[in-house]
Write a protein that holds these residues in place. Structure first.
Motif, PDB file in Angstrom:
ATOM      1  N   TYR A  17     -42.752  -1.882   1.413  1.00  0.00           N
ATOM      2  CA  TYR A  17     -42.216  -0.898   0.515  1.00  0.00           C
ATOM      3  C   TYR A  17     -40.699  -0.387   1.312  1.00  0.00           C
ATOM      4  O   TYR A  17     -40.797  -0.036   2.558  1.00  0.00           O
ATOM      5  CB  TYR A  17     -43.057   0.204   0.270  1.00  0.00           C
ATOM      6  N   ARG A  18     -39.736  -0.480   0.626  1.00  0.00           N
ATOM      7  CA  ARG A  18     -38.504  -0.051   1.268  1.00  0.00           C
ATOM      8  C   ARG A  18     -38.050   1.365   0.706  1.00  0.00           C
ATOM      9  O   ARG A  18     -37.936   1.553  -0.427  1.00  0.00           O
ATOM     10  CB  ARG A  18     -37.384  -1.090   1.203  1.00  0.00           C
ATOM     11  N   SER A  19     -37.543   2.149   1.625  1.00  0.00           N
ATOM     12  CA  SER A  19     -36.999   3.364   1.313  1.00  0.00           C
ATOM     13  C   SER A  19     -35.597   3.540   2.064  1.00  0.00           C
ATOM     14  O   SER A  19     -35.683   3.982   3.191  1.00  0.00           O
ATOM     15  CB  SER A  19     -38.161   4.519   1.696  1.00  0.00           C
ATOM     16  N   PRO A  21     -32.869   2.597   4.429  1.00  0.00           N
ATOM     17  CA  PRO A  21     -33.015   1.664   5.415  1.00  0.00           C
ATOM     18  C   PRO A  21     -34.579   1.649   6.007  1.00  0.00           C
ATOM     19  O   PRO A  21     -34.586   0.471   6.868  1.00  0.00           O
ATOM     20  CB  PRO A  21     -32.198   2.228   6.427  1.00  0.00           C
ATOM     21  N   LYS A  22     -35.117   2.213   5.780  1.00  0.00           N
ATOM     22  CA  LYS A  22     -36.686   2.292   6.300  1.00  0.00           C
ATOM     23  C   LYS A  22     -37.475   1.280   5.470  1.00  0.00           C
ATOM     24  O   LYS A  22     -37.426   1.025   4.324  1.00  0.00           O
ATOM     25  CB  LYS A  22     -37.475   3.632   6.203  1.00  0.00           C
ATOM     26  N   GLU A  23     -38.337   0.514   6.425  1.00  0.00           N
ATOM     27  CA  GLU A  23     -39.493  -0.374   5.862  1.00  0.00           C
ATOM     28  C   GLU A  23     -40.853   0.255   6.102  1.00  0.00           C
ATOM     29  O   GLU A  23     -41.053   0.700   7.407  1.00  0.00           O
ATOM     30  CB  GLU A  23     -39.370  -1.798   6.468  1.00  0.00           C
ATOM     31  N   ILE A  24     -41.581   0.259   5.182  1.00  0.00           N
ATOM     32  CA  ILE A  24     -43.059   0.911   5.159  1.00  0.00           C
ATOM     33  C   ILE A  24     -43.908  -0.400   4.964  1.00  0.00           C
ATOM     34  O   ILE A  24     -43.995  -0.960   3.669  1.00  0.00           O
ATOM     35  CB  ILE A  24     -43.596   2.032   4.234  1.00  0.00           C
ATOM     36  N   VAL A  25     -44.575  -0.914   5.850  1.00  0.00           N
ATOM     37  CA  VAL A  25     -45.638  -2.051   5.854  1.00  0.00           C
ATOM     38  C   VAL A  25     -46.904  -1.505   5.450  1.00  0.00           C
ATOM     39  O   VAL A  25     -47.587  -1.049   6.219  1.00  0.00           O
ATOM     40  CB  VAL A  25     -45.787  -3.025   6.919  1.00  0.00           C
ATOM     41  N   ALA A  26     -47.180  -1.763   4.035  1.00  0.00           N
ATOM     42  CA  ALA A  26     -48.401  -1.413   3.602  1.00  0.00           C
ATOM     43  C   ALA A  26     -49.924  -2.081   3.794  1.00  0.00           C
ATOM     44  O   ALA A  26     -50.788  -1.563   3.952  1.00  0.00           O
ATOM     45  CB  ALA A  26     -48.293  -1.036   1.972  1.00  0.00           C
ATOM     46  N   LEU A  27     -49.269  -3.435   3.654  1.00  0.00           N
ATOM     47  CA  LEU A  27     -50.286  -4.558   4.197  1.00  0.00           C
ATOM     48  C   LEU A  27     -49.915  -5.420   5.042  1.00  0.00           C
ATOM     49  O   LEU A  27     -48.680  -6.009   4.888  1.00  0.00           O
ATOM     50  CB  LEU A  27     -50.874  -5.313   2.775  1.00  0.00           C
ATOM     51  N   ARG A  28     -50.606  -5.898   6.059  1.00  0.00           N
ATOM     52  CA  ARG A  28     -50.189  -7.055   7.142  1.00  0.00           C
ATOM     53  C   ARG A  28     -51.303  -7.896   7.162  1.00  0.00           C
ATOM     54  O   ARG A  28     -52.415  -7.829   7.627  1.00  0.00           O
ATOM     55  CB  ARG A  28     -50.010  -6.400   8.519  1.00  0.00           C
ATOM     56  N   GLU A  29     -50.991  -9.257   6.811  1.00  0.00           N
ATOM     57  CA  GLU A  29     -51.863 -10.512   6.960  1.00  0.00           C
ATOM     58  C   GLU A  29     -53.362 -10.249   6.411  1.00  0.00           C
ATOM     59  O   GLU A  29     -54.201 -10.676   7.288  1.00  0.00           O
ATOM     60  CB  GLU A  29     -51.885 -10.824   8.418  1.00  0.00           C
ATOM     61  N   VAL A  30     -53.574  -9.633   5.228  1.00  0.00           N
ATOM     62  CA  VAL A  30     -55.120  -9.506   4.813  1.00  0.00           C
ATOM     63  C   VAL A  30     -55.572 -10.715   4.062  1.00  0.00           C
ATOM     64  O   VAL A  30     -55.027 -11.195   3.240  1.00  0.00           O
ATOM     65  CB  VAL A  30     -54.835  -8.191   3.917  1.00  0.00           C
ATOM     66  N   SER A  31     -56.810 -11.170   4.652  1.00  0.00           N
ATOM     67  CA  SER A  31     -57.305 -12.286   4.225  1.00  0.00           C
ATOM     68  C   SER A  31     -58.791 -11.917   4.119  1.00  0.00           C
ATOM     69  O   SER A  31     -59.375 -11.359   4.766  1.00  0.00           O
ATOM     70  CB  SER A  31     -57.313 -13.664   5.046  1.00  0.00           C
ATOM     71  N   LEU A  60     -51.098  -6.143 -10.455  1.00  0.00           N
ATOM     72  CA  LEU A  60     -50.353  -5.071 -11.257  1.00  0.00           C
ATOM     73  C   LEU A  60     -49.085  -4.902 -10.160  1.00  0.00           C
ATOM     74  O   LEU A  60     -48.154  -4.166 -10.517  1.00  0.00           O
ATOM     75  CB  LEU A  60     -51.249  -3.791 -11.107  1.00  0.00           C
ATOM     76  N   ASP A  61     -49.188  -5.724  -9.030  1.00  0.00           N
ATOM     77  CA  ASP A  61     -48.002  -5.752  -8.115  1.00  0.00           C
ATOM     78  C   ASP A  61     -47.985  -7.038  -7.544  1.00  0.00           C
ATOM     79  O   ASP A  61     -48.816  -7.785  -7.586  1.00  0.00           O
ATOM     80  CB  ASP A  61     -48.246  -4.667  -7.126  1.00  0.00           C
ATOM     81  N   ARG A  62     -46.658  -7.266  -6.990  1.00  0.00           N
ATOM     82  CA  ARG A  62     -46.630  -8.671  -6.188  1.00  0.00           C
ATOM     83  C   ARG A  62     -46.333  -8.470  -4.649  1.00  0.00           C
ATOM     84  O   ARG A  62     -45.641  -7.548  -4.230  1.00  0.00           O
ATOM     85  CB  ARG A  62     -45.336  -9.464  -6.952  1.00  0.00           C
ATOM     86  N   PRO A  63     -47.122  -9.431  -4.110  1.00  0.00           N
ATOM     87  CA  PRO A  63     -46.719  -9.312  -2.682  1.00  0.00           C
ATOM     88  C   PRO A  63     -45.517  -9.993  -1.871  1.00  0.00           C
ATOM     89  O   PRO A  63     -44.894 -10.504  -2.728  1.00  0.00           O
ATOM     90  CB  PRO A  63     -48.038 -10.077  -2.077  1.00  0.00           C
ATOM     91  N   ASP A  64     -45.051  -9.331  -0.819  1.00  0.00           N
ATOM     92  CA  ASP A  64     -44.001  -9.945  -0.143  1.00  0.00           C
ATOM     93  C   ASP A  64     -44.153 -11.496   0.444  1.00  0.00           C
ATOM     94  O   ASP A  64     -43.363 -12.375   0.776  1.00  0.00           O
ATOM     95  CB  ASP A  64     -43.312  -9.162   0.915  1.00  0.00           C
ATOM     96  N   ALA A  65     -45.636 -11.740   0.760  1.00  0.00           N
ATOM     97  CA  ALA A  65     -46.001 -12.964   1.210  1.00  0.00           C
ATOM     98  C   ALA A  65     -47.489 -12.952   1.103  1.00  0.00           C
ATOM     99  O   ALA A  65     -48.256 -12.011   0.910  1.00  0.00           O
ATOM    100  CB  ALA A  65     -45.691 -13.142   2.826  1.00  0.00           C
ATOM    101  N   GLY A  66     -48.089 -14.240   0.872  1.00  0.00           N
ATOM    102  CA  GLY A  66     -49.379 -14.463   0.730  1.00  0.00           C
ATOM    103  C   GLY A  66     -49.913 -14.928  -0.731  1.00  0.00           C
ATOM    104  O   GLY A  66     -49.028 -14.940  -1.424  1.00  0.00           O
ATOM    105  N   ARG A  67     -51.232 -14.811  -0.604  1.00  0.00           N
ATOM    106  CA  ARG A  67     -51.746 -15.578  -2.054  1.00  0.00           C
ATOM    107  C   ARG A  67     -53.237 -15.132  -2.301  1.00  0.00           C
ATOM    108  O   ARG A  67     -53.737 -14.638  -1.791  1.00  0.00           O
ATOM    109  CB  ARG A  67     -52.028 -17.187  -1.925  1.00  0.00           C
ATOM    110  N   VAL A  68     -53.067 -14.716  -3.737  1.00  0.00           N
ATOM    111  CA  VAL A  68     -54.309 -14.255  -4.423  1.00  0.00           C
ATOM    112  C   VAL A  68     -54.594 -15.398  -5.328  1.00  0.00           C
ATOM    113  O   VAL A  68     -53.947 -15.611  -6.366  1.00  0.00           O
ATOM    114  CB  VAL A  68     -54.032 -12.898  -5.015  1.00  0.00           C
ATOM    115  N   THR A  69     -56.127 -15.635  -5.531  1.00  0.00           N
ATOM    116  CA  THR A  69     -56.688 -16.470  -6.416  1.00  0.00           C
ATOM    117  C   THR A  69     -57.854 -15.645  -7.014  1.00  0.00           C
ATOM    118  O   THR A  69     -58.556 -15.214  -6.238  1.00  0.00           O
ATOM    119  CB  THR A  69     -57.298 -17.804  -5.908  1.00  0.00           C
TER     120      THR A  69
END
Length: 228
Positions: A17-19, A21-31, A60-69
């Motif tokens: 999420y971007r606010s 200039p700041k970036e808040i990483v909500a999820l990182r490489e979750v599998s 309900l939302d889209r990731p910046d990277a990764g895949r959901v099935t």
């Protein structure tokens, strides 16, 4: 659960999420994966990424990277129309705030998803009757949300989430507005419905007493899945 295909497969999810200039990483490489009929609890402190994860799995939302099935549907590749169909036909949602329509009775609230699918009246009424019976609210079918207790309202919300026979039930802090005893009853209800309806459930909660009812627990810490 053997060699059955997972109902939910999550690979390398990242959400930022971007606010300004700041970036808040909500999820990182979750599998992770969830099998058909499995109740998976997602725990973690407030702000750990639980809601973000559930929103991404449910489309309900889209990731910046990764895949959901989910149930063979690649959620992260679906257009908006496909996501609407997924949320209508494949995924049922239960929220902390209940989300019931105030002017409708308990039975009418449960029937809303089936109206949207144009389910024939007789089939809809029978499904509503069965679901209200399953959640122990047969005698409250005609009451509106303001006439029900918090626990009863959440039972209506659970019944509504199951109306269209979803393959996946997503519940985000479903006991967050309830006292601990009522919360435990709601979690036992979800546990029983997962078994009776054959649904996979992904439930975000921070209540340790409720974690024990899950088949498996995923712990999020600052957007990262902790080792099992």
């Amino acid at each position: 659960m053997g060699t059955e295909e997972p109902l939910v497969a999550v690979e390398g999810l990242r959400r930022v999420y971007r606010s300004g200039p700041k970036e808040i990483v909500a999820l990182r490489e979750v599998s992770f994966e969830a099998a058909p009929g499995e109740l998976v609890a997602v725990r973690g402190r407030s702000g750990s990424g639980k809601t973000t994860l559930l929103n991404l799995v449910g489309g309900l939302d889209r990731p910046d990277a990764g895949r959901v099935t989910v149930a063979g549907h690649e959620v992260t590749a679906l257009p908006e129309e496909g996501l609407l169909e997924l949320r209508r036909d494949v995924v049922g949602f239960v929220f902390q705030s209940f989300g019931l329509i105030p002017v409708l009775s308990a039975a009418e609230n449960v029937g809303v998803p089936m109206r949207l699918c144009r389910t024939p009246v007789a089939a809809r009424e029978e499904r509503v009757r069965v679901l209200l019976s399953l959640v122990g609210l047969t005698e409250h079918a005609g009451q509106r949300p303001y006439e029900l207790s918090g626990g009863q309202r959440q039972r209506v919300a659970v019944a509504r989430a199951l109306a269209n026979r979803p393959r996946l039930l997503i519940a985000d802090e479903p006991t967050g507005q309830l006292d601990s005893q009522t919360g435990r009853q709601i979690m036992r209800l979800i546990r029983a419905l997962v078994r009776s309806e054959g649904v996979t459930a992904l439930v975000a909660t921070h209540d340790p007493a409720l974690i024990t009812l899950a088949d498996r627990v995923l712990e999020l810490r600052d957007g990262v899945l902790a080792p099992a």
